[in-house]
Design a protein around this motif. Structure first.
Motif, PDB file in Angstrom:
ATOM      1  N   SER A  54       0.632  -1.295  -0.128  1.00 48.64           N
ATOM      2  CA  SER A  54       0.000  -0.005  -0.111  1.00 48.64           C
ATOM      3  C   SER A  54       1.101   1.159   0.026  1.00 48.64           C
ATOM      4  N   GLY A  55       0.121   2.373  -0.135  1.00 50.67           N
ATOM      5  CA  GLY A  55       1.117   3.634  -0.238  1.00 50.67           C
ATOM      6  C   GLY A  55       1.678   3.941   1.305  1.00 50.67           C
ATOM      7  N   LYS A  56       1.139   3.208   2.419  1.00 50.24           N
ATOM      8  CA  LYS A  56       1.588   3.395   3.520  1.00 50.24           C
ATOM      9  C   LYS A  56       2.652   2.358   3.748  1.00 50.24           C
ATOM     10  N   GLY A  57       3.085   1.545   2.575  1.00 48.93           N
ATOM     11  CA  GLY A  57       4.327   0.697   3.141  1.00 48.93           C
ATOM     12  C   GLY A  57       3.726  -0.551   3.502  1.00 48.93           C
ATOM     13  N   ARG A  58       2.637  -1.066   3.747  1.00 53.66           N
ATOM     14  CA  ARG A  58       2.167  -2.072   4.383  1.00 53.66           C
ATOM     15  C   ARG A  58       1.867  -3.191   3.240  1.00 53.66           C
ATOM     16  N   VAL A  59       2.275  -4.503   3.653  1.00 50.72           N
ATOM     17  CA  VAL A  59       1.558  -5.372   2.525  1.00 50.72           C
ATOM     18  C   VAL A  59       0.165  -5.939   2.780  1.00 50.72           C
ATOM     19  N   GLU A  60      -0.713  -5.763   1.651  1.00 45.03           N
ATOM     20  CA  GLU A  60      -1.885  -5.909   2.025  1.00 45.03           C
ATOM     21  C   GLU A  60      -2.608  -6.854   0.984  1.00 45.03           C
TER      22      GLU A  60
END
Length: 101
Positions: A54-60
């Motif tokens: 994601s744009g927040k650097g989390r793998v989703e």
């Protein structure tokens, strides 16, 4: 994005990749594809889990569709005619990459 091959060796692309390419909201596109899939001429589509950062650097992980070339072009045209060529260009890249393996 990785090349995905279907069982018969056909190049396929995820709806997530298409929506990222043409800057369309994925959840709305999922609804449109579900509607298109009701038409027998569209053919069978498979849902799959897709992981992305994601744009927040989390793998989703989200649900998306796996589409063949014909379906991807139809979806691209339905979602955004102006940017349809981006989808076609990407499919050609995937086909070239497949041929080089």
């Amino acid at each position: 994005m990785e090349l995905i091959n279907s069982n018969n060796g056909e190049v396929v692309i995820t709806l997530k990749e298409i929506t990222d390419l043409i800057k369309v909201q994925h959840s709305k596109a999922m609804k449109k594809v579900a509607k298109l899939a009701e038409e027998p001429s569209f053919g069978w589509v498979a849902k799959m889990d897709f992981q992305y950062t994601s744009g927040k650097g989390r793998v989703e992980t989200i649900q998306t569709y796996s589409l063949n070339k014909k379906q991807a072009i139809a979806v691209g045209a339905k979602l955004n005619n102006k940017l349809l060529m981006k989808v076609i260009d990407r499919l050609e890249e995937l086909e070239k990459a497949k041929g080089q393996k």
